[in-house]
Design a protein around this motif. Structure first.
Motif, PDB file in Angstrom:
ATOM      1  N   TYR A   1      64.991 -26.031 -21.647  1.00  0.00           N
ATOM      2  CA  TYR A   1      64.395 -26.702 -22.807  1.00  0.00           C
ATOM      3  C   TYR A   1      64.349 -25.789 -24.032  1.00  0.00           C
ATOM      4  CZ  TYR A   1      62.923 -30.456 -19.713  1.00  0.00           C
ATOM      5  OH  TYR A   1      62.913 -31.508 -18.833  1.00  0.00           O
ATOM      6  N   GLY A   2      65.018 -24.633 -23.934  1.00  0.00           N
ATOM      7  CA  GLY A   2      65.070 -23.738 -25.079  1.00  0.00           C
ATOM      8  C   GLY A   2      63.798 -22.941 -25.310  1.00  0.00           C
ATOM      9  N   TRP A   3      62.976 -22.796 -24.279  1.00  0.00           N
ATOM     10  CA  TRP A   3      61.713 -22.066 -24.453  1.00  0.00           C
ATOM     11  C   TRP A   3      61.775 -20.729 -23.738  1.00  0.00           C
ATOM     12  CZ3 TRP A   3      56.988 -22.066 -20.951  1.00  0.00           C
ATOM     13  CH2 TRP A   3      55.954 -21.349 -21.549  1.00  0.00           C
ATOM     14  N   ASP A   4      61.724 -19.648 -24.497  1.00  0.00           N
ATOM     15  CA  ASP A   4      61.673 -18.302 -23.929  1.00  0.00           C
ATOM     16  C   ASP A   4      61.063 -17.376 -24.972  1.00  0.00           C
ATOM     17  OD1 ASP A   4      61.985 -16.136 -22.270  1.00  0.00           O
ATOM     18  OD2 ASP A   4      64.075 -15.792 -22.798  1.00  0.00           O
ATOM     19  N   THR A   5      59.802 -17.607 -25.287  1.00  0.00           N
ATOM     20  CA  THR A   5      59.142 -16.824 -26.344  1.00  0.00           C
ATOM     21  C   THR A   5      59.017 -15.345 -25.983  1.00  0.00           C
ATOM     22  OG1 THR A   5      57.021 -17.504 -25.396  1.00  0.00           O
ATOM     23  CG2 THR A   5      57.833 -18.781 -27.258  1.00  0.00           C
ATOM     24  N   ALA A   6      59.024 -15.031 -24.676  1.00  0.00           N
ATOM     25  CA  ALA A   6      58.896 -13.635 -24.253  1.00  0.00           C
ATOM     26  C   ALA A   6      60.251 -12.942 -24.109  1.00  0.00           C
ATOM     27  CB  ALA A   6      58.150 -13.557 -22.919  1.00  0.00           C
ATOM     28  N   GLY A   7      61.339 -13.675 -24.309  1.00  0.00           N
ATOM     29  CA  GLY A   7      62.669 -13.081 -24.216  1.00  0.00           C
ATOM     30  C   GLY A   7      63.055 -12.647 -22.811  1.00  0.00           C
ATOM     31  N   LEU A   8      62.512 -13.302 -21.792  1.00  0.00           N
ATOM     32  CA  LEU A   8      62.774 -12.898 -20.413  1.00  0.00           C
ATOM     33  C   LEU A   8      64.199 -13.180 -19.972  1.00  0.00           C
ATOM     34  CD1 LEU A   8      59.470 -14.232 -18.775  1.00  0.00           C
ATOM     35  CD2 LEU A   8      59.984 -11.899 -19.513  1.00  0.00           C
ATOM     36  N   SER A   9      64.882 -14.089 -20.669  1.00  0.00           N
ATOM     37  CA  SER A   9      66.229 -14.484 -20.252  1.00  0.00           C
ATOM     38  C   SER A   9      67.314 -13.959 -21.187  1.00  0.00           C
ATOM     39  CB  SER A   9      66.317 -16.023 -20.176  1.00  0.00           C
ATOM     40  OG  SER A   9      65.337 -16.535 -19.311  1.00  0.00           O
ATOM     41  N   ALA A  10      66.958 -13.008 -22.018  1.00  0.00           N
ATOM     42  CA  ALA A  10      67.929 -12.498 -22.990  1.00  0.00           C
ATOM     43  C   ALA A  10      69.090 -11.782 -22.308  1.00  0.00           C
ATOM     44  CB  ALA A  10      67.236 -11.560 -23.973  1.00  0.00           C
ATOM     45  N   ASP A  11      68.810 -11.073 -21.225  1.00  0.00           N
ATOM     46  CA  ASP A  11      69.865 -10.391 -20.469  1.00  0.00           C
ATOM     47  C   ASP A  11      70.475 -11.370 -19.469  1.00  0.00           C
ATOM     48  OD1 ASP A  11      71.303  -7.984 -19.392  1.00  0.00           O
ATOM     49  OD2 ASP A  11      70.154  -8.545 -17.603  1.00  0.00           O
ATOM     50  N   PRO A  12      71.791 -11.564 -19.489  1.00  0.00           N
ATOM     51  CA  PRO A  12      72.429 -12.557 -18.602  1.00  0.00           C
ATOM     52  C   PRO A  12      72.140 -12.346 -17.120  1.00  0.00           C
ATOM     53  CG  PRO A  12      73.960 -11.852 -20.292  1.00  0.00           C
ATOM     54  CD  PRO A  12      72.766 -10.961 -20.403  1.00  0.00           C
ATOM     55  N   GLU A  13      72.153 -11.091 -16.667  1.00  0.00           N
ATOM     56  CA  GLU A  13      71.902 -10.822 -15.248  1.00  0.00           C
ATOM     57  C   GLU A  13      70.451 -11.129 -14.875  1.00  0.00           C
ATOM     58  OE1 GLU A  13      73.962 -10.085 -12.734  1.00  0.00           O
ATOM     59  OE2 GLU A  13      75.523 -10.478 -14.217  1.00  0.00           O
ATOM     60  N   THR A  14      69.535 -10.791 -15.776  1.00  0.00           N
ATOM     61  CA  THR A  14      68.129 -11.101 -15.536  1.00  0.00           C
ATOM     62  C   THR A  14      67.916 -12.611 -15.524  1.00  0.00           C
ATOM     63  OG1 THR A  14      67.468  -9.064 -16.646  1.00  0.00           O
ATOM     64  CG2 THR A  14      65.768 -10.738 -16.360  1.00  0.00           C
TER      65      THR A  14
END
Length: 255
Positions: A67-80
């Motif tokens: 849904y485009g929600w990642d305010t903490a940037g937890l998914s910025a790294d592809p492997e993470t």
């Protein structure tokens, strides 16, 4: 948690075709529900019509439940991101099974089915009783009397299942570790790509709901010392007295 009984509305999927002089090319539209797309840049987003410029560039709508929600940037790294998707989906599936297992014995007990102990957080203690534990109150199904044997069987079965999921096994090699299909899909629900994409969205949405529901069951057990069905019955009988606000200061089960 009344939300566990909510059901998903029927989804509809359309298929568009483009033709050219040299041949016909078939192009599938993104799976939609009630006119809402769940994939791609035009998918439903967490702020609805106010989501413009609020969605990170790395969340493209490629995966179900994005849904485009990642305010903490937890998914910025592809492997993470890949690892978190796997963790979320596996936990969601366990929560779906867990929520069903929590409410079913209590519902059956309230409708006349005999159980030694239908309340989920008390049921496990029956294994230490003289007669042991009968699953679903029926000794002919599964009878457990040794916690050591039960633990050993669980470790072996779960270890094999996880190993097959990760590395392949008797049910197939080279399968998708999250959505293997094949022998794991005996009803052939994923044969159609559009339906498969649609079911992935349903699974993660209901799985997220189930995770919140299980968390609510845990909190209810700590605060009230009762199962979710009895809590629901008590609330419906006297909503003004039996509610979360009235129980907010209680942190241990009642006697």
């Amino acid at each position: 948690m009344a939300a566990i009984f909510a059901s998903s509305r029927a989804l509809t999927v359309s298929v568009q075709a483009k033709s050219s002089k040299k041949g016909t090319v078939k192009k599938s539209s993104k799976p939609q529900s009630a006119g809402i797309s769940w994939y791609g840049p035009e998918r439903a987003k967490w702020l609805g019509p106010y989501s413009e410029n609020s969605t990170p560039a790395y969340l493209t709508g490629e995966f179900p439940g994005d849904y485009g929600w990642d305010t903490a940037g937890l998914s910025a790294d592809p492997e993470t991101f890949k690892r978190y998707r796997e963790l979320e989906l596996i936990h969601a599936r366990w929560a779906l099974l867990g929520a069903l297992g929590i409410v079913t014995p209590e519902l059956l007990a309230k409708n006349g089915v005999a159980f030694g102990e239908p309340v989920w957080f008390k049921a496990g203690a029956q294994i230490f009783s003289e007669g042991g534990l009968n699953y679903l109150g029926n000794g002919s199904l599964v009878h457990a009397q040794s916690i050591i044997a039960t633990l050993a069987v669980q470790v072996v079965l779960m270890g094999l299942a996880e190993a097959y999921r990760q590395n392949g096994g008797p049910l197939g090699e080279g399968l998708d570790s999250l959505h293997p299909g094949g022998a794991f899909d005996p009803l052939s629900l994923a044969d159609d790509p559009e339906t498969f994409a649609e079911l992935k969205v349903k699974e993660i949405k209901n799985g997220r709901l189930a995770m919140f529901s299980c968390f609510g069951f845990f909190v209810q057990a700590i605060v009230t010392g009762k199962g979710p069905i009895q809590n629901l019955v008590d609330h419906l009988a006297d909503p003004g007295t039996n509610n979360a606000f009235a129980s907010a200061t209680k942190f241990t089960p009642l006697a």
